[in-house]
Design a protein around this motif. Structure first.
Motif, PDB file in Angstrom:
ATOM      1  N   LEU A   7      -9.275  46.394 -20.334  1.00 37.54           N
ATOM      2  CA  LEU A   7      -9.528  45.562 -21.510  1.00 37.54           C
ATOM      3  C   LEU A   7     -10.618  46.174 -22.377  1.00 37.54           C
ATOM      4  O   LEU A   7     -10.689  45.944 -23.573  1.00 37.54           O
ATOM      5  CB  LEU A   7      -9.976  44.161 -21.077  1.00 37.54           C
ATOM      6  CG  LEU A   7      -9.019  43.384 -20.193  1.00 37.54           C
ATOM      7  CD1 LEU A   7      -9.676  42.100 -19.703  1.00 37.54           C
ATOM      8  CD2 LEU A   7      -7.755  43.049 -20.974  1.00 37.54           C
ATOM      9  N   TRP A   8     -11.480  46.958 -21.725  1.00 35.75           N
ATOM     10  CA  TRP A   8     -12.631  47.530 -22.426  1.00 35.75           C
ATOM     11  C   TRP A   8     -12.210  48.439 -23.574  1.00 35.75           C
ATOM     12  O   TRP A   8     -12.877  48.507 -24.597  1.00 35.75           O
ATOM     13  CB  TRP A   8     -13.511  48.280 -21.432  1.00 35.75           C
ATOM     14  CG  TRP A   8     -14.716  48.923 -22.042  1.00 35.75           C
ATOM     15  CD1 TRP A   8     -14.941  50.252 -22.197  1.00 35.75           C
ATOM     16  CD2 TRP A   8     -15.876  48.265 -22.554  1.00 35.75           C
ATOM     17  NE1 TRP A   8     -16.162  50.474 -22.780  1.00 35.75           N
ATOM     18  CE2 TRP A   8     -16.762  49.260 -23.017  1.00 35.75           C
ATOM     19  CE3 TRP A   8     -16.253  46.926 -22.693  1.00 35.75           C
ATOM     20  CZ2 TRP A   8     -18.006  48.965 -23.594  1.00 35.75           C
ATOM     21  CZ3 TRP A   8     -17.486  46.639 -23.261  1.00 35.75           C
ATOM     22  CH2 TRP A   8     -18.336  47.656 -23.703  1.00 35.75           C
TER      23      TRP A   8
ATOM     24  N   PRO B  71     -29.388  38.104 -22.858  1.00 36.41           N
ATOM     25  CA  PRO B  71     -29.451  38.545 -21.451  1.00 36.41           C
ATOM     26  C   PRO B  71     -28.295  38.003 -20.627  1.00 36.41           C
ATOM     27  O   PRO B  71     -27.774  38.685 -19.735  1.00 36.41           O
ATOM     28  CB  PRO B  71     -30.780  37.984 -20.934  1.00 36.41           C
ATOM     29  CG  PRO B  71     -31.515  37.435 -22.085  1.00 36.41           C
ATOM     30  CD  PRO B  71     -30.604  37.354 -23.253  1.00 36.41           C
ATOM     31  N   LEU B  72     -27.876  36.770 -20.942  1.00 41.34           N
ATOM     32  CA  LEU B  72     -26.768  36.176 -20.186  1.00 41.34           C
ATOM     33  C   LEU B  72     -25.461  36.896 -20.491  1.00 41.34           C
ATOM     34  O   LEU B  72     -24.641  37.112 -19.605  1.00 41.34           O
ATOM     35  CB  LEU B  72     -26.654  34.689 -20.531  1.00 41.34           C
ATOM     36  CG  LEU B  72     -27.853  33.846 -20.049  1.00 41.34           C
ATOM     37  CD1 LEU B  72     -27.951  32.546 -20.816  1.00 41.34           C
ATOM     38  CD2 LEU B  72     -27.744  33.587 -18.558  1.00 41.34           C
TER      39      LEU B  72
ATOM     40  N   VAL C  38     -24.631  35.099  -9.166  1.00 42.72           N
ATOM     41  CA  VAL C  38     -25.127  35.291 -10.537  1.00 42.72           C
ATOM     42  C   VAL C  38     -24.082  34.782 -11.523  1.00 42.72           C
ATOM     43  O   VAL C  38     -24.384  34.074 -12.490  1.00 42.72           O
ATOM     44  CB  VAL C  38     -25.395  36.787 -10.801  1.00 42.72           C
ATOM     45  CG1 VAL C  38     -25.716  37.034 -12.270  1.00 42.72           C
ATOM     46  CG2 VAL C  38     -26.527  37.287  -9.919  1.00 42.72           C
ATOM     47  N   LEU C  39     -22.844  35.135 -11.234  1.00 41.58           N
ATOM     48  CA  LEU C  39     -21.743  34.772 -12.115  1.00 41.58           C
ATOM     49  C   LEU C  39     -21.543  33.256 -12.147  1.00 41.58           C
ATOM     50  O   LEU C  39     -21.352  32.668 -13.213  1.00 41.58           O
ATOM     51  CB  LEU C  39     -20.479  35.469 -11.593  1.00 41.58           C
ATOM     52  CG  LEU C  39     -19.323  35.642 -12.542  1.00 41.58           C
ATOM     53  CD1 LEU C  39     -19.758  36.349 -13.797  1.00 41.58           C
ATOM     54  CD2 LEU C  39     -18.223  36.442 -11.848  1.00 41.58           C
ATOM     55  N   LEU C  40     -21.634  32.629 -10.982  1.00 36.44           N
ATOM     56  CA  LEU C  40     -21.365  31.191 -10.900  1.00 36.44           C
ATOM     57  C   LEU C  40     -22.426  30.363 -11.623  1.00 36.44           C
ATOM     58  O   LEU C  40     -22.111  29.365 -12.253  1.00 36.44           O
ATOM     59  CB  LEU C  40     -21.275  30.754  -9.427  1.00 36.44           C
ATOM     60  CG  LEU C  40     -20.034  31.244  -8.686  1.00 36.44           C
ATOM     61  CD1 LEU C  40     -20.127  30.933  -7.200  1.00 36.44           C
ATOM     62  CD2 LEU C  40     -18.778  30.609  -9.277  1.00 36.44           C
TER      63      LEU C  40
ATOM     64  N   LEU D 269     -21.028  40.440 -19.162  1.00 37.15           N
ATOM     65  CA  LEU D 269     -20.490  41.805 -19.250  1.00 37.15           C
ATOM     66  C   LEU D 269     -20.577  42.531 -17.906  1.00 37.15           C
ATOM     67  O   LEU D 269     -19.570  42.961 -17.351  1.00 37.15           O
ATOM     68  CB  LEU D 269     -21.243  42.592 -20.332  1.00 37.15           C
ATOM     69  CG  LEU D 269     -20.776  44.044 -20.504  1.00 37.15           C
ATOM     70  CD1 LEU D 269     -19.388  44.095 -21.124  1.00 37.15           C
ATOM     71  CD2 LEU D 269     -21.755  44.843 -21.357  1.00 37.15           C
ATOM     72  N   TRP D 270     -21.799  42.628 -17.387  1.00 37.83           N
ATOM     73  CA  TRP D 270     -21.980  43.476 -16.204  1.00 37.83           C
ATOM     74  C   TRP D 270     -21.395  42.841 -14.944  1.00 37.83           C
ATOM     75  O   TRP D 270     -20.632  43.464 -14.223  1.00 37.83           O
ATOM     76  CB  TRP D 270     -23.465  43.813 -16.027  1.00 37.83           C
ATOM     77  CG  TRP D 270     -23.712  44.793 -14.935  1.00 37.83           C
ATOM     78  CD1 TRP D 270     -24.540  44.620 -13.860  1.00 37.83           C
ATOM     79  CD2 TRP D 270     -23.131  46.091 -14.797  1.00 37.83           C
ATOM     80  NE1 TRP D 270     -24.502  45.725 -13.064  1.00 37.83           N
ATOM     81  CE2 TRP D 270     -23.646  46.650 -13.613  1.00 37.83           C
ATOM     82  CE3 TRP D 270     -22.213  46.834 -15.545  1.00 37.83           C
ATOM     83  CZ2 TRP D 270     -23.284  47.915 -13.161  1.00 37.83           C
ATOM     84  CZ3 TRP D 270     -21.845  48.105 -15.092  1.00 37.83           C
ATOM     85  CH2 TRP D 270     -22.384  48.620 -13.925  1.00 37.83           C
ATOM     86  N   ALA D 271     -21.739  41.556 -14.701  1.00 37.64           N
ATOM     87  CA  ALA D 271     -21.226  40.921 -13.485  1.00 37.64           C
ATOM     88  C   ALA D 271     -19.783  40.478 -13.657  1.00 37.64           C
ATOM     89  O   ALA D 271     -18.949  40.691 -12.780  1.00 37.64           O
ATOM     90  CB  ALA D 271     -22.107  39.730 -13.112  1.00 37.64           C
ATOM     91  N   GLY D 272     -19.467  39.874 -14.803  1.00 37.75           N
ATOM     92  CA  GLY D 272     -18.168  39.238 -14.973  1.00 37.75           C
ATOM     93  C   GLY D 272     -17.073  40.148 -15.485  1.00 37.75           C
ATOM     94  O   GLY D 272     -15.978  40.210 -14.921  1.00 37.75           O
ATOM     95  N   PHE D 273     -17.369  40.870 -16.555  1.00 39.94           N
ATOM     96  CA  PHE D 273     -16.323  41.671 -17.182  1.00 39.94           C
ATOM     97  C   PHE D 273     -15.826  42.782 -16.251  1.00 39.94           C
ATOM     98  O   PHE D 273     -14.651  43.140 -16.259  1.00 39.94           O
ATOM     99  CB  PHE D 273     -16.829  42.260 -18.509  1.00 39.94           C
ATOM    100  CG  PHE D 273     -15.754  42.938 -19.289  1.00 39.94           C
ATOM    101  CD1 PHE D 273     -14.821  42.195 -19.995  1.00 39.94           C
ATOM    102  CD2 PHE D 273     -15.654  44.320 -19.308  1.00 39.94           C
ATOM    103  CE1 PHE D 273     -13.812  42.815 -20.704  1.00 39.94           C
ATOM    104  CE2 PHE D 273     -14.640  44.952 -20.014  1.00 39.94           C
ATOM    105  CZ  PHE D 273     -13.722  44.200 -20.716  1.00 39.94           C
TER     106      PHE D 273
END
Lengths: 462, 434
Positions: free
Chosen positions: A125-126, A104-105, A357-359, A111-115
């Motif tokens: 990059l994807w 989940p992380l 969320v990312l932090l 992926l969703w928040a960070g990438f």
């Protein structure tokens, strides 16, 4: 029955945490909202005064950096696929705790928040990292299947990117409405099934066709990458202005418009759905938040409603602009082109919205990745790292987080005005007409700035 | 108490929640592998599995983080001292999302899929109430750390226990003698207009009456309110004490506006720490609380007269003298509630030992052994203080703290007696069939 009835009458203490939004409530957010709206309005006026041709020339400048080929693409993608497969296994067999299990992380935080952020900053990059390309190449080679572009497409043209729109809707619903998207095994099954279905579709329709029109992550990430200040063309990497690549974009078909607007409306709804105002509309007490299970109906309705409202207002703004400018350009083409100006806003919302969320989740991810199966491993030496949840707690953090978020939201809208201006000039070569055509869309962007800042400033549940 | 020394040694070692959880995931993995033969429950080496229903996500996540840390520390302490009946203890975490429906699902999963020995954990009352029927149906003991009155009301079922934290009715009642004697006789209550506030609305007035004091006004604030100035004129001028229990993100605004309304001339203020759990008492906006008093379950700040057990507990959980995470001073703990996890796990240990618990076939014995418990002495296993336990209503009763905000800290100025919080039982779970 009697016991159940008695329970319904029983006082049910609950402890809504005086969350970090409490500190934001004490900040002078009203001034920021007014200032943000003003900044967007002024940028529109400044642009109206600048000669568009010079601006366009300036914006199209590129700084060539280095040669950058595709040589490693298959290897990188295969590695990425191996990592993905391990994560799915961890989801099925590792810890049941969504903050100890890496799946989940990795999916929601990394992926969703960070990438998405990386993709918006560094470019596509994807296309290297996605976990389908490598396996697809191997399958084509091993089974002697047809490669890309060797035969006419099996996907009918009229289908546009509707498959991706439908799949993205399902993804957004799972993320925002499903009762337990963080549950490791539930997520493993969902993500595993999605990988497999996409892989089969790629084998059948061709990798290129399906990833451009059906695989929603590729569609999303390539739209986001259009914003990035890096451009890769004919094997060379160059530096460009952020958003500059959007200027050269082709008008999107209706399905593409729907996709882009949906990415913005869904992240907007994620914010909206937790506000006291939204919950109050449905008589839900935010201090005794009943949990996601109880809000499936309201959430599904809201997800559709925000999309319909955003799409309607956007199309109306374009239509009015076309009328004001007396344009002869087909409406569909104008809307399909101008919708690209939503990209910086969507990216800004994404960053502002997922920053905390990312932090914090990012730290949990580093710990979990070192011990993916909960067996006491320490693969990267981070398994015993302390997670500092305090990084986003307290008045001081609330201050800088708010400033960062507000800055990102305002910058995103200013850039959107800039992009829309450049695109309008392509539609209306006469500067006065181009400016006039932008008036309604600019008003929409000012309104969306206010809305975006309000979402971050208003009381929320949890 | 042979393990006492071993227990105190804990404080010197760093806590690793991974140690406490070790083995759990492997079990989960093996259970799914084909041909896997489960540990025989009678096999004495198999760990005791405790299903930990945790607010990992959702509105209760800040509490969940600390419930997790406290429980992991307690399990480590128990295991380091030899476990329960010579068997190691293992926590199996499932996230309830602070969602009642999900909570019930998770209890079912523990009973049928993970086959844990008991279920333990959660805080939010609606999750407890939503999950309790699942525990009853599966006949699996369910030990909650919720502080709600729902367990003691005897309206849940025989499998639900709250042996580690005093319920809210008792907490409120035990505040009355001190308020009447020290703060004032004329009390105005300000509370959020929903169930949480209603406990205070309903339980405080009779308790104060018994002490010769009166609630002269009750002001209910709509839960979605974020500005409060318009309610303050409703506070009667003769008010000597404002009893406030606001919760949610607007608490800081509430305090700030109350300060602006009164300036330096204010009545006494008395609040419940529920309002400011996990929030730094020195946050901007809270200056007006200086000199006011709060209920605290267990003190957030280290006190000069802390017992050795309290010090060891704080070190084991990993909180500094200000009640924040050691090494992360902005991550303020939920000290008033999380101690209940520690103490509940030690009650489970005691009850399992008394019952000679071997496996799920002994669950009924475990229920009866828990009901037979009478009191818990203050010490390493019960660092918050001594408690009595009423087996008929499955609820413990402990001392409460009244703390004064002084110099940016909370200083305990009074500890209530257990008797201050006792009330007539409202039913008897032991009459229900097992």
């Amino acid at each position: 029955m009697a016991a159940v009835a008695a329970l319904a009458l029983l006082p049910t203490p609950a402890f809504a945490h005086a969350s970090d939004r409490g500190h934001v409530l004490l900040l002078p957010t009203g001034y920021y909202i007014a200032g943000g709206a003003l900044a967007v309005a002024i940028s529109f006026l400044v642009l109206a005064l600048l000669p568009p041709a010079a601006l366009d020339r300036f914006w199209r400048r590129r700084l060539s950096l280095l040669a950058f080929g595709d040589g490693m693409r298959t290897i990188i993608s295969l590695t990425s696929f191996a990592g993905f497969a391990l994560l799915i296994a961890a989801g099925l067999f590792g810890s049941r705790d969504p903050l100890s299990n890496p799946l989940p992380l990795a999916i929601w935080t990394l992926l969703w928040a960070g990438f998405t952020l990386l993709q918006g900053v560094l470019g596509d990059l994807w296309s290297l990292l996605n976990p389908w390309y490598g396996p697809w190449r191997v399958a084509v080679h091993v089974f002697g299947l047809r490669g890309d572009g060797t035969q006419p497409s099996r996907l009918p043209k009229w289908l546009g990117v509707w498959p991706a729109v439908i799949l993205f809707s399902a993804f957004a619903w799972f993320e925002l409405i499903d009762p337990a998207p963080d549950d490791p095994s539930r997520l493993a099954l969902a993500a595993g099934a999605y990988w497999l279905a996409s892989f089969v579709a790629m084998l059948f329709f061709g990798y290129g066709d399906w990833s451009r029109r059906g695989e929603f992550l590729t569609v999303f990430f390539s739209m986001v990458a259009r914003f990035a200040p890096f451009e890769r063309r004919e094997g060379r990497l160059s530096l460009c202005w952020p958003g500059a690549k959007l200027l050269a974009a082709e008008p999107l078909p209706v399905s593409g418009m729907a996709f882009l607007l949906l990415t913005l409306s869904s992240v907007s709804f994620d914010g909206l759905s937790k506000t006291f105002v939204w919950l109050g509309l449905f008589g839900v007490n935010p201090l005794e938040f009943p949990g996601r299970s109880a809000l499936i109906g309201i959430g599904s309705f809201g997800l559709v409603l925000t999309f319909v409202l955003l799409a309607a207002v956007f199309l109306l703004a374009v239509l009015l602009g076309q009328r004001l400018a007396g344009s002869e350009c087909p409406f569909r083409q104008a809307a399909g082109l101008l919708v690209w100006s939503i990209v910086p806003i969507a990216l800004a919302y994404h960053v502002a919205h997922y920053l905390t969320v990312l932090l914090v989740g990012g730290q949990y991810a580093l710990v979990a990745l070192s011990d993916p199966f909960g067996l006491g491993w320490n693969l990267f030496g981070t398994a015993d790292s302390m997670v500092e949840a305090g990084v986003v707690a307290g008045a001081e953090s609330a201050w800088w987080l708010w400033n960062l978020q507000a800055g990102v939201i305002i910058a995103g809208h200013v850039l959107a005005v800039l992009v829309a201006h450049g695109l309008a000039w392509r539609l209306h070569p006469r500067p006065s007409r181009a400016t006039l055509s932008q008036l309604p869309l600019t008003l929409l962007m000012i309104a969306y700035t206010i809305f975006g800042l309000w979402l971050l400033a208003t009381p929320t549940a949890g | 108490m042979a393990d006492k020394n071993g227990f105190f040694d804990l404080s010197k070692t760093t806590l690793s929640r991974r140690t406490a959880l070790k083995g759990m995931a492997a079990g989960a993995g093996l259970a799914l592998a084909p041909g896997f033969v489960r540990y025989s429950q009678a096999q004495s080496s198999a760990p005791i599995k405790i299903g930990f229903q945790l607010h990992r996500t959702g509105i209760g996540a800040a509490y969940g983080r600390w419930y997790d840390r406290t429980s992991a520390a307690a399990v480590k302490a128990i295991n380091d001292a030899g476990g329960i009946n010579g068997r190691k203890v293992e926590l199996v975490i499932e996230d309830d999302g602070t969602d009642p429906a999900r909570g019930a699902e998770v209890v079912n999963k523990f009973a049928t899929q993970h086959k844990t020995d008991i279920v333990f954990g959660t805080l939010f009352s609606h999750v407890v109430i939503g999950s309790a029927p699942a525990a009853g149906e599966n006949k699996i003991p369910y030990f909650v750390v919720s502080e709600g009155h729902h367990v003691a009301s005897t309206k849940l079922n025989r499998y639900v226990f709250q042996p580690g934290i005093t319920d809210v009715k008792s907490q409120i009642q035990s505040m009355a003698p001190w308020i009447a004697a020290n703060a004032g006789k004329k009390v105005t209550q300000i509370f959020p207009d929903f169930a949480f506030g209603y406990d205070h609305r309903d339980y405080l007035p009779p308790a104060l009456k018994a002490q010769g004091a009166d609630v002269i006004a009750q002001i209910a604030i709509p839960p979605t309110e974020s500005s409060f100035t318009k309610y303050f004129p409703q506070i009667p001028a003769e008010t000597e004490v404002i009893y406030h229990v606001m919760v949610g993100p607007a608490v800081l605004t509430f305090v700030k506006e109350l300060g602006e309304f009164y300036g330096s001339q204010r009545p006494q203020l008395f609040g419940f720490m529920d309002s400011l759990e996990a929030v730094d008492i020195n946050s901007p906006g809270l200056e007006f609380l200086d000199g006011s008093h709060f209920w605290e379950g267990s003190p957030r700040y280290a006190q000069p007269d802390d017992s050795a057990a309290q010090k060891a507990y704080r070190a084991a959980v990993g909180i500094d003298d200000n009640g924040a995470a050691a090494g992360d001073p902005k991550d303020v703990s939920t000290a008033s509630h999380m101690f209940g996890c520690w103490e509940t796990l030690y009650v489970v240990k005691k009850a399992m030992e008394d019952a000679g618990y071997k496996g799920s076939e002994d669950r009924a014995k475990l229920v009866e052994a828990t009901e037979a418990l009478k009191e818990f002495a203050e010490g390493p296993e019960h660092p918050q203080g001594p408690k009595t336990f009423n087996g008929k209503i499955h609820q413990c009763f402990g001392i409460q703290n009244i703390s004064k905000v002084e110099g940016g800290k909370l200083k305990v100025v009074h500890k209530t007696k257990i008797e201050d919080g006792l009330y007539e039982p409202e039913g008897d779970y032991t009459k229900q069939a097992l």
